[in-house]
Design a protein around this motif. Structure first.
Motif, PDB file in Angstrom:
ATOM      1  N   VAL A  14      23.165  19.176 -22.780  1.00 49.55           N
ATOM      2  CA  VAL A  14      24.155  18.499 -22.477  1.00 49.55           C
ATOM      3  C   VAL A  14      24.397  17.364 -23.254  1.00 49.55           C
ATOM      4  O   VAL A  14      23.234  17.100 -24.662  1.00 49.55           O
ATOM      5  N   SER A  15      24.928  18.318 -24.649  1.00 50.10           N
ATOM      6  CA  SER A  15      25.138  18.110 -26.011  1.00 50.10           C
ATOM      7  C   SER A  15      26.723  17.302 -25.686  1.00 50.10           C
ATOM      8  O   SER A  15      26.890  18.728 -24.977  1.00 50.10           O
ATOM      9  N   ASP A  16      26.642  16.522 -26.734  1.00 54.04           N
ATOM     10  CA  ASP A  16      28.585  15.920 -26.790  1.00 54.04           C
ATOM     11  C   ASP A  16      28.995  16.585 -27.688  1.00 54.04           C
ATOM     12  O   ASP A  16      30.399  16.754 -28.786  1.00 54.04           O
ATOM     13  N   ARG A  17      28.185  17.748 -29.109  1.00 53.31           N
ATOM     14  CA  ARG A  17      28.593  17.945 -30.141  1.00 53.31           C
ATOM     15  C   ARG A  17      28.970  19.398 -29.878  1.00 53.31           C
ATOM     16  O   ARG A  17      29.279  20.372 -30.474  1.00 53.31           O
ATOM     17  N   ALA A  18      28.802  20.039 -28.710  1.00 53.00           N
ATOM     18  CA  ALA A  18      29.465  21.181 -27.887  1.00 53.00           C
ATOM     19  C   ALA A  18      29.771  21.654 -26.670  1.00 53.00           C
ATOM     20  O   ALA A  18      30.626  20.446 -25.861  1.00 53.00           O
ATOM     21  N   PRO A  19      30.909  22.231 -27.097  1.00 54.98           N
ATOM     22  CA  PRO A  19      32.704  22.606 -25.879  1.00 54.98           C
ATOM     23  C   PRO A  19      31.493  22.584 -24.663  1.00 54.98           C
ATOM     24  O   PRO A  19      30.372  22.326 -24.361  1.00 54.98           O
ATOM     25  N   GLN A  20      32.073  21.585 -23.734  1.00 54.50           N
ATOM     26  CA  GLN A  20      32.272  21.271 -22.284  1.00 54.50           C
ATOM     27  C   GLN A  20      31.874  21.948 -21.434  1.00 54.50           C
ATOM     28  O   GLN A  20      33.052  23.084 -21.348  1.00 54.50           O
ATOM     29  N   PRO A  21      31.319  22.739 -20.195  1.00 53.26           N
ATOM     30  CA  PRO A  21      31.650  23.961 -19.277  1.00 53.26           C
ATOM     31  C   PRO A  21      33.329  23.186 -19.209  1.00 53.26           C
ATOM     32  O   PRO A  21      33.310  22.218 -18.585  1.00 53.26           O
TER      33      PRO A  21
END
Length: 133
Positions: A14-21
């Motif tokens: 999980v990355s907080d820099r990429a769009p969330q699912p």
């Protein structure tokens, strides 16, 4: 489920820099020495999920989103083995390809590129990378 060595069969990344699912899926999954990403679109989370207008800029943002997930596991784009690319219009291939090659070095990952009906975006990409087990 776990493997005989009592390690998880799969681990979510999980990355907080990429769009969330937007649904019941993970941004990335590591299983053994492989990391699989979801198909990412060009939403820029740092700018309120804004989407650029051109296929080149959308491609760059998609690959930055993928980089963010790889970074969470300490991996780089050089570890990517395969990409799958969906283009809303295959006529955009040359512009897409010019932006895409900015993110990879030889030997380049294998790639499948297909025309797809996408929801208000021009490009979506997912990758498979080899990582430390």
């Amino acid at each position: 489920m776990t493997t005989p060595q009592n390690t998880p069969l799969k681990q979510a990344i999980v990355s907080d820099r990429a769009p969330q699912p937007a649904g019941p899926y993970s941004q990335g999954i590591v299983s053994g020495d492989l990391l699989f990403t979801a198909g990412f679109g060009p939403q820029d989370r740092e700018n309120g999920n804004a989407v650029a207008d051109t296929v080149a800029e959308q491609t760059r943002q998609v690959l930055r989103n993928i980089q963010a997930v790889l970074d969470e596991h300490g991996a780089t784009m050089d570890q990517v083995l395969k990409t799958t690319v969906h283009l809303a219009d295959l006529a955009d291939f040359e512009e897409f390809n010019a932006a895409y090659q900015e993110f990879f070095t030889a030997p380049f990952p294998v790639r499948t590129t297909v025309g797809s009906q996408l929801a208000n975006i021009l490009v979506e990409i997912d990758v498979v990378a080899r990582v430390a087990a």
